[in-house]
Structures are given as structure tokens and as C-alpha cells.
Design a protein around this motif. Structure first.
Motif, mmCIF file in Angstrom:
data_model
loop_
_atom_site.group_PDB
_atom_site.id
_atom_site.type_symbol
_atom_site.label_atom_id
_atom_site.label_comp_id
_atom_site.label_asym_id
_atom_site.label_seq_id
_atom_site.Cartn_x
_atom_site.Cartn_y
_atom_site.Cartn_z
ATOM 1 N N ALA A 17 0.953 -1.204 0.003
ATOM 2 C CA ALA A 17 0.080 -0.073 -0.015
ATOM 3 C C ALA A 17 0.992 1.283 -0.042
ATOM 4 O O ALA A 17 2.024 1.231 0.675
ATOM 5 N N LEU A 18 0.379 2.441 -0.517
ATOM 6 C CA LEU A 18 1.215 3.767 -0.622
ATOM 7 C C LEU A 18 1.757 4.008 0.688
ATOM 8 O O LEU A 18 2.877 4.524 0.893
ATOM 9 N N GLU A 19 0.523 4.095 1.580
ATOM 10 C CA GLU A 19 1.073 4.499 2.932
ATOM 11 C C GLU A 19 2.139 3.705 3.541
ATOM 12 O O GLU A 19 2.451 4.063 4.704
ATOM 13 N N ASP A 20 2.356 2.503 3.275
ATOM 14 C CA ASP A 20 3.356 1.643 4.015
ATOM 15 C C ASP A 20 4.601 1.693 3.099
ATOM 16 O O ASP A 20 5.641 1.109 3.680
ATOM 17 N N LEU A 21 4.843 2.510 2.138
ATOM 18 C CA LEU A 21 6.088 2.605 1.619
ATOM 19 C C LEU A 21 6.948 3.312 2.165
ATOM 20 O O LEU A 21 6.675 4.377 2.983
ATOM 21 N N ASP A 22 8.349 2.863 2.480
ATOM 22 C CA ASP A 22 9.261 3.571 3.302
ATOM 23 C C ASP A 22 9.564 4.976 2.427
ATOM 24 O O ASP A 22 9.426 5.267 1.234
ATOM 25 N N GLU A 23 10.323 5.684 3.274
ATOM 26 C CA GLU A 23 10.701 7.318 2.688
ATOM 27 C C GLU A 23 11.613 7.153 1.460
ATOM 28 O O GLU A 23 11.542 8.019 0.479
ATOM 29 N N LYS A 24 12.661 6.340 1.406
ATOM 30 C CA LYS A 24 13.322 6.176 0.152
ATOM 31 C C LYS A 24 12.711 5.785 -1.054
ATOM 32 O O LYS A 24 13.003 6.284 -1.968
ATOM 33 N N THR A 25 11.703 4.696 -0.858
ATOM 34 C CA THR A 25 11.096 4.344 -2.093
ATOM 35 C C THR A 25 10.001 5.578 -2.510
ATOM 36 O O THR A 25 9.973 5.578 -3.908
ATOM 37 N N VAL A 26 9.309 6.253 -1.595
ATOM 38 C CA VAL A 26 8.491 7.512 -1.984
ATOM 39 C C VAL A 26 9.429 8.287 -2.713
ATOM 40 O O VAL A 26 9.051 8.800 -3.925
ATOM 41 N N LYS A 27 10.846 8.791 -2.139
ATOM 42 C CA LYS A 27 11.463 9.578 -2.991
ATOM 43 C C LYS A 27 11.829 8.911 -4.549
ATOM 44 O O LYS A 27 12.083 9.923 -5.260
ATOM 45 N N ARG A 28 12.165 7.988 -4.451
ATOM 46 C CA ARG A 28 12.513 7.406 -5.749
ATOM 47 C C ARG A 28 11.351 7.474 -6.648
ATOM 48 O O ARG A 28 11.548 7.839 -8.039
ATOM 49 N N LEU A 29 10.243 7.031 -6.254
ATOM 50 C CA LEU A 29 8.955 7.085 -7.112
ATOM 51 C C LEU A 29 8.657 8.553 -7.399
ATOM 52 O O LEU A 29 8.297 8.818 -8.682
ATOM 53 N N LEU A 30 9.008 9.423 -6.618
ATOM 54 C CA LEU A 30 8.856 10.864 -6.859
ATOM 55 C C LEU A 30 9.627 11.528 -8.047
ATOM 56 O O LEU A 30 9.587 12.445 -8.945
ATOM 57 N N MET A 31 11.103 10.760 -7.720
ATOM 58 C CA MET A 31 12.092 11.093 -8.631
ATOM 59 C C MET A 31 11.756 10.723 -10.077
ATOM 60 O O MET A 31 11.892 11.317 -11.060
ATOM 61 N N LEU A 32 11.224 9.588 -10.069
ATOM 62 C CA LEU A 32 10.883 8.960 -11.416
ATOM 63 C C LEU A 32 9.579 9.563 -12.106
ATOM 64 O O LEU A 32 9.585 9.924 -13.372
ATOM 65 N N ARG A 33 8.710 9.992 -11.119
ATOM 66 C CA ARG A 33 7.639 10.846 -11.818
ATOM 67 C C ARG A 33 8.109 12.084 -12.196
ATOM 68 O O ARG A 33 7.564 12.552 -13.278
ATOM 69 N N SER A 34 9.027 12.671 -11.715
ATOM 70 C CA SER A 34 9.286 14.060 -12.190
ATOM 71 C C SER A 34 10.122 14.049 -13.480
ATOM 72 O O SER A 34 9.865 14.892 -14.219
ATOM 73 N N ARG A 35 10.979 13.049 -13.770
ATOM 74 C CA ARG A 35 11.413 12.795 -14.960
ATOM 75 C C ARG A 35 10.509 12.539 -16.075
ATOM 76 O O ARG A 35 10.767 12.920 -17.116
ATOM 77 N N ALA A 36 9.299 11.639 -15.599
ATOM 78 C CA ALA A 36 8.522 11.522 -16.810
ATOM 79 C C ALA A 36 7.631 12.703 -17.048
ATOM 80 O O ALA A 36 7.212 12.939 -18.097
ATOM 81 N N ILE A 37 7.492 13.608 -16.117
ATOM 82 C CA ILE A 37 6.562 14.891 -16.271
ATOM 83 C C ILE A 37 7.650 15.813 -17.115
ATOM 84 O O ILE A 37 7.136 16.178 -18.205
ATOM 85 N N ASP A 38 8.736 15.731 -17.032
ATOM 86 C CA ASP A 38 9.902 16.658 -17.658
ATOM 87 C C ASP A 38 9.710 16.105 -19.273
ATOM 88 O O ASP A 38 9.997 16.723 -20.288
ATOM 89 N N THR A 39 9.733 14.652 -19.248
ATOM 90 C CA THR A 39 9.575 14.198 -20.712
ATOM 91 C C THR A 39 8.262 14.484 -21.428
ATOM 92 O O THR A 39 8.490 14.971 -22.541
ATOM 93 N N LEU A 40 7.308 14.334 -20.757
ATOM 94 C CA LEU A 40 5.959 15.023 -21.439
ATOM 95 C C LEU A 40 5.936 16.322 -21.512
ATOM 96 O O LEU A 40 5.507 16.729 -22.649
ATOM 97 N N VAL A 41 6.782 17.355 -20.911
ATOM 98 C CA VAL A 41 6.730 18.533 -21.061
ATOM 99 C C VAL A 41 7.582 18.782 -22.449
ATOM 100 O O VAL A 41 7.178 19.543 -23.383
ATOM 101 N N GLN A 42 8.612 18.133 -22.475
ATOM 102 C CA GLN A 42 9.489 18.274 -23.683
ATOM 103 C C GLN A 42 8.861 17.796 -25.054
ATOM 104 O O GLN A 42 9.017 18.250 -25.963
ATOM 105 N N ARG A 43 8.049 16.805 -24.901
ATOM 106 C CA ARG A 43 7.124 16.324 -26.077
ATOM 107 C C ARG A 43 6.022 17.123 -26.147
ATOM 108 O O ARG A 43 5.384 16.974 -27.336
#
Length: 243
Positions: free
Chosen positions: A190-216
Motif C-alpha cells: 500500500a502507498l502509505e506503507d512505503l518507506d521514505e526512500k521508496t517514495v523519494k525514488r518514485l517521486l524522482m521517477l515521476r518528475s523525470r516522466a513529467i519533464d519528458t511529457l513537457v519536452q514532447r
């Protein structure tokens, strides 16, 4: 707001952002669904050791990088050639390309072994990697034969590694495609059970994907505050109340 169903075999967020067509659904809810679906892999990544991460990088990237390197060795860089920074391509580049293709073939074998060890999952990224490996082998072979014919050089078995690499890529692609779909009954974290490092990684991956969508041009940066968008909590990218 419930996230959309993206099926049992979703691409990683960054890969989805690079490949999604503007004619397919590509809203923030679809992106967040891909991010959330990636949480098990992200959790596994954050818990792995430095050596495990290095190995994962080598296993994942060496095959397609080596196949591209083999093709690049044969094709050369026209601009660098014109500027005198490298010599014009000739048959002397074929052995180097052959070595690159041999490395890629070995990488595919390692990927195959690793895929079996990991449970023979139907991984979209693995199929994409095999497609890249095959395409750059198929592109390089005619170039090599053209260079050899132009200089009257006997090819012999110099391009055999390319054929082996392509055959292995086809084999692994078919095996992955024929593997069973992930079982939906497997309980995810569950999302609320994810540790802090995993959340940070997912947010980093999400930010990269957002940048890609903006560039496209799939996200209008003039109409959306990208910084505020990236700051939204995990799982709520598509919910405006959290800006």
C-alpha cells in the motif's frame, strides 16, 4: 479520484512517457497509475546494495548500448569526419563492430539467465531492449557488407556475432512474450506503507516522466505550474486540490 486501469503489464513511468502517443490517453492520472504500479520495483531497488544496483545497471544497459555501439562504429559520424576529428569509415571498423555485437550477445545471455532467475516475468522493458538490440544488428549488417564490398574485403565470419546477437534477441523476446501475465491477486505494498526512500525514488521517477511529457509537448508548461505539479503527494498527481 480513482486511478485508471492500465493493465497487468505496465511500462515504467519514464519509458511510458517517452513512448506514449499523443493520440493515446496520456493525462496525469495515467502517469500516476504507471508510477504507482512501479512501486514494488522501486521498493526492491531502494533495498538493494550498491553492488546489486551496479549489476542491474550492467545487465539492463550493456546489451543495447553495445548493439548501438556496433552500429555506430560502422556508420561513423559524418560531422566528425568532415571536421577531421575521425577518419572516414572503412572495412577496418568491422572488427570493432563485431566485438561490440559480441558483447551485446553476451549481455543478452546474461539477461536471459537473470530473467529466468527472477521468475520469468513478462517485462515490457525487456522486450523493448531486445527490439533495440535486434534493430541495430539488422541495421549494422548491410552497412558492414557495403564497406567490405567497396574495399574488396572478405567478410568471413566477422559479422557472425551480430547474427548470434539477433537470434538471441528474438529468442528472449519470444520467451518473454510467451511468459504468463503477472497475477493480479498478488498483494502489492500500500502507498502509505512505503518507506521514505521508496517514495523519494518514485517521486524522482515521476518528475523525470513529467519533464519528458513537457519536452514532447504533451503537458503545456505555460498553462501548468510544473514545480507545483511535481510537489503533489504520491498517488495524487491528478488531484488539483493538493497543489
Amino acid at each position: 479520484m480513482k486511478l485508471p486501469d492500465i493493465g497487468p503489464d505496465p511500462l515504467p513511468p519514464s519509458m511510458w512517457a517517452r513512448s506514449v502517443s499523443r493520440y493515446e490517453p496520456h493525462g496525469l492520472d495515467v502517469l500516476e497509475a504507471h508510477v504507482v504500479a512501479h512501486r514494488m520495483n522501486a521498493s526492491k531497488w531502494t533495498k538493494s546494495s550498491a553492488l546489486q544496483k551496479i549489476w542491474a545497471f550492467l545487465v539492463g544497459f550493456v546489451p543495447w548500448l553495445a548493439s548501438i555501439g556496433g552500429f555506430a562504429a560502422l556508420l561513423g559520424d559524418d560531422r566528425a569526419i568532415r571536421l577531421g576529428r575521425m577518419t572516414p569509415r572503412d572495412a577496418g571498423d568491422i572488427p570493432f563492430a563485431s566485438v561490440c555485437y559480441a558483447i551485446a550477445a553476451l549481455g543478452v545471455v546474461v539477461l536471459l539467465v537473470d530473467w529466468v532467475r527472477e521468475g520469468r516475468k513478462r517485462t515490457p522493458g525487456l522486450r523493448l531492449t531486445m527490439t533495440i538490440v535486434f534493430v541495430f544488428g539488422a541495421l549494422g549488417i548491410p552497412v558492414a557488407y557495403t564497406l567490405a564490398a567497396r574495399e574488396g574485403v572478405d567478410m568471413g565470419l566477422m559479422m557472425l556475432p551480430a547474427y548470434v546477437m539477433m537470434g538471441l534477441a528474438i529468442l528472449l523476446f519470444i520467451l518473454v512474450q510467451m511468459s504468463p501475465l503477472p497475477e493480479m491477486k498478488v498483494q502489492e505494498i500500500a502507498l502509505e506503507d512505503l518507506d521514505e526512500k521508496t517514495v523519494k525514488r518514485l517521486l524522482m521517477l515521476r518528475s523525470r516522466a513529467i519533464d519528458t511529457l513537457v519536452q514532447r509537448g504533451l503537458i503545456n508548461s505555460d498553462a501548468v505550474d510544473i514545480k507545483a505539479l511535481k510537489a503533489r503527494p504520491l498517488g495524487r498527481l491528478h488531484i488539483e486540490d493538493d497543489t
